[in-house]
Design an enzyme around this catalytic site. Structure first.
Site, PDB file in Angstrom:
ATOM      1  N   LYS A 103       0.785  -1.358  -0.073  1.00 46.52           N
ATOM      2  CA  LYS A 103       0.108  -0.494   0.163  1.00 46.52           C
ATOM      3  C   LYS A 103       0.490   1.037  -0.128  1.00 46.52           C
ATOM      4  CE  LYS A 103      -3.757   1.749   2.787  1.00 46.52           C
ATOM      5  NZ  LYS A 103      -4.471   1.726   3.963  1.00 46.52           N
ATOM      6  N   SER A 156      -9.443  -0.316   7.357  1.00 47.15           N
ATOM      7  CA  SER A 156      -9.205  -0.495   6.144  1.00 47.15           C
ATOM      8  C   SER A 156      -8.439  -1.875   5.199  1.00 47.15           C
ATOM      9  CB  SER A 156      -8.391   0.449   5.795  1.00 47.15           C
ATOM     10  OG  SER A 156      -8.666   1.820   5.465  1.00 47.15           O
ATOM     11  N   SER A 190      -9.296   1.136   2.881  1.00 46.46           N
ATOM     12  CA  SER A 190      -8.288   2.378   2.114  1.00 46.46           C
ATOM     13  C   SER A 190      -7.662   2.075   1.450  1.00 46.46           C
ATOM     14  CB  SER A 190      -7.829   3.498   2.909  1.00 46.46           C
ATOM     15  OG  SER A 190      -7.287   2.545   3.652  1.00 46.46           O
TER      16      SER A 190
HETATM   17  N1  GLN Z   1     -12.676   4.054   6.234  1.00 44.73           N
HETATM   18  C1  GLN Z   1     -12.600   4.236   7.927  1.00 44.73           C
HETATM   19  C2  GLN Z   1     -11.876   5.747   7.602  1.00 44.73           C
HETATM   20  O1  GLN Z   1     -12.295   6.258   6.553  1.00 44.73           O
HETATM   21  C3  GLN Z   1     -11.520   3.481   7.923  1.00 44.73           C
HETATM   22  C4  GLN Z   1     -10.021   4.298   7.442  1.00 44.73           C
HETATM   23  C5  GLN Z   1      -8.580   3.468   7.601  1.00 44.73           C
HETATM   24  O2  GLN Z   1      -8.614   1.792   8.503  1.00 44.73           O
HETATM   25  N2  GLN Z   1      -8.074   3.662   7.454  1.00 44.73           N
HETATM   26  O3  GLN Z   1     -11.403   6.418   8.378  1.00 44.73           O
END
Ligand code: GLN
EC number: 6.3.5.7
Length: 483
Positions: free
Chosen positions: A80, A179, A155
């Site tokens: 990532k 994420s 994400s």
């Molecule tokens: N969807 C969550 C957010 O928008 C989690 C994001 C993540 O785990 N990086 O914060």
């Protein structure tokens, strides 16, 4: 022999270690696959073809013993793009980092290299990992290999899509509120978020430091375990890294007491997801495990608490992007206007929204009302899990309330987007390990189930889930990207 790009990390490693294929052939096969399908999936932000070839050729000169001793030798891995690398740019999905090249590799990258992994490229993400769809990337969306009109989740959407579309057998993601697990669920792969502190965050671009954790995304639990074993461990460069997290035995094969939290099966759960998860629970009961209804009463406050704590930490972490120390710099007539223009032009809307929210929540007068209250909720959520794990071994829930949604579908309704994190954020708030594994397809789209375990029971959790993987429907091929 099957196409090399269809194989798991374990299979590739075994073939390479046995001298049946060269690492170079493995890398070429995956580069060709990326070439063939990534034009439509758009999982990668950067592919280091030359670097991967060079590493592969070096490994081809290894003795059989050396190949054997490196558990990920011959295995292509994607990262990532919020994990920093010396030889490839790191963007965090943001314009503000410009053409940033890190002066050092993240600890996980060092550990992957030490295990023989061949890092092949960097994958797309929501800007600074803020999001659930990869639509907040400054470099455009990634598309779900099962249906290219849908999001892969986020994400870590690029990592999930790259693994699902067989461009790599393994990718690393990061999980602050889901994420790793949510995109794994949306794309039909395995996504594991370890106990907070088991994997070093050194070199992970910080979003919310008390929640962030790196973990593997793979097509089998066995591969997730192999990668976790390689990347975990104490790191003195990360002050939150756990010293007590030594590699533990996998635990028993059961029967276990499995907690089913009633709050995770309520309103808002897609009936298709419910049906598959309930069938999974039935399968577990048939295997002789005992299902126990439990309550995690403070989970209903988890989204509210998470969307205060995460933005609060983000607003502080992102203050370092000021046009002076990293990446992009806009011009301004004085220092303050240079800061302002850089941040205005460099950050996308979602990041700005979070910085505003977080700064507000931390400001004098509001701190007690928001941030402190959210921290108290966090403690209650941790206690809920402690209480539950005094009577059950594992907890099983849907990973997400829905399946992959269409691009743009939630863009105007961010509360709906945030609510999708309802089953995943609690593990981050409590610091416990969680894994999403695919249950097959529900009306054409992947559905995942989430297994949670007590703090530091990562190995036991992986062992348990590996044992139940056999009752899961094997994932078919993502037809949209079949050649
Ligand atoms: N969807 C969550 C957010 O928008 C989690 C994001 C993540 O785990 N990086 O914060």
């Amino acid at each position: 022999m099957a196409e090399l790009w269809t194989l798991s990390a374990a299979q590739l490693h075994d073939l390479f270690a046995a001298g049946e294929v060269t690492a170079e052939a493995i890398v070429e096969a995956h580069l060709e696959r990326i070439q063939a399908v990534d034009g439509s999936v758009r999982a990668f932000l950067y592919v280091d073809a030359d670097g991967a070839r060079e590493t592969a050729r070096a490994q081809d000169r290894w003795t059989p013993k050396e190949r054997q001793e490196h558990p990920l030798s011959g295995v292509p891995v994607a990262l990532k793009d919020n994990i920093v690398t010396r030889t490839m740019p790191t963007t965090a999905g943001s314009k503000i980092l410009g053409r940033f090249i890190s002066p050092y590799d993240a600890t996980v990258v060092d550990k992957l290299h030490a295990a023989g992994a061949i890092v092949i490229g960097k994958t797309n993400l929501d800007e600074f990992a803020m999001g659930s769809s990869t639509e907040h990337s400054a470099f455009g969306s990634t598309f779900n290999p099962w249906d290219l009109t849908r999001v892969p989740g986020g994400s870590s959407g690029g990592s999930a899509a790259a693994v699902a579309a067989r461009m790599v057998p393994v990718a690393l993601g990061s999980d602050t509120g889901g994420s790793i697990r949510q995109p794994a669920s949306y794309t039909g792969v395995v996504g594991f978020k370890p106990t907070y502190g088991r994997v070093s965050r050194y070199g992970l671009i910080a979003f919310a430091s008390s929640l962030d954790q790196i973990g593997p995304m793979t097509r089998s639990v066995g591969d997730a375990r192999r990668v976790f074993e390689a990347i975990q461990g104490y790191d003195r460069q990360d002050s939150t890294s756990l010293q007590s997290g030594a590699w533990a035995p996998e635990g028993t094969s059961g029967p276990w007491r499995i907690g089913i939290p009633k709050e995770y099966f309520g309103e808002g759960l897609d009936p298709v997801v419910r049906q598959l998860v309930e069938a999974h629970l039935e399968g577990l009961a048939q295997q002789g495990h005992q299902l126990v209804e439990i309550s995690l009463p403070h989970s209903v406050y988890a989204i509210a608490a998470y969307y205060l704590i995460a933005p609060a930490e983000a607003s502080s972490n992102l203050s370092r992007y000021d046009g002076v120390r990293y990446g992009m710099r806009a011009s301004g007539h004085d220092l303050l206007s240079m800061y302002e223009t850089t941040r205005d032009e460099g950050f996308g809307d979602e990041v700005k929204r979070r910085v505003l929210l977080g700064t507000h929540a931390l400001s004098a007068g509001y701190y007690d009302q928001y941030y402190l209250t959210a921290q108290k909720v966090r403690t209650r959520i941790r206690e809920d899990f402690e209480r539950a794990f005094s009577i059950v071994d594992y907890i099983v829930t849907p990973t997400t309330p829905d399946r992959a949604f269409r691009l743009g579908e939630k863009s105007d309704d961010l509360i709906r987007m945030y609510l999708g994190d309802i089953y995943t954020v609690t593990a981050n708030l409590a610091g416990i390990p969680g894994i999403s594994i695919p249950l097959g397809l529900g009306e054409g789209l992947p559905v995942g189930v989430q297994w949670l375990a007590p703090t530091l029971a990562d190995e036991a959790l992986l062992g348990a889930v590996r044992a139940v993987e056999s009752i899961c429907q094997p994932m078919p091929w993502p037809e949209e990207v079949q050649q």
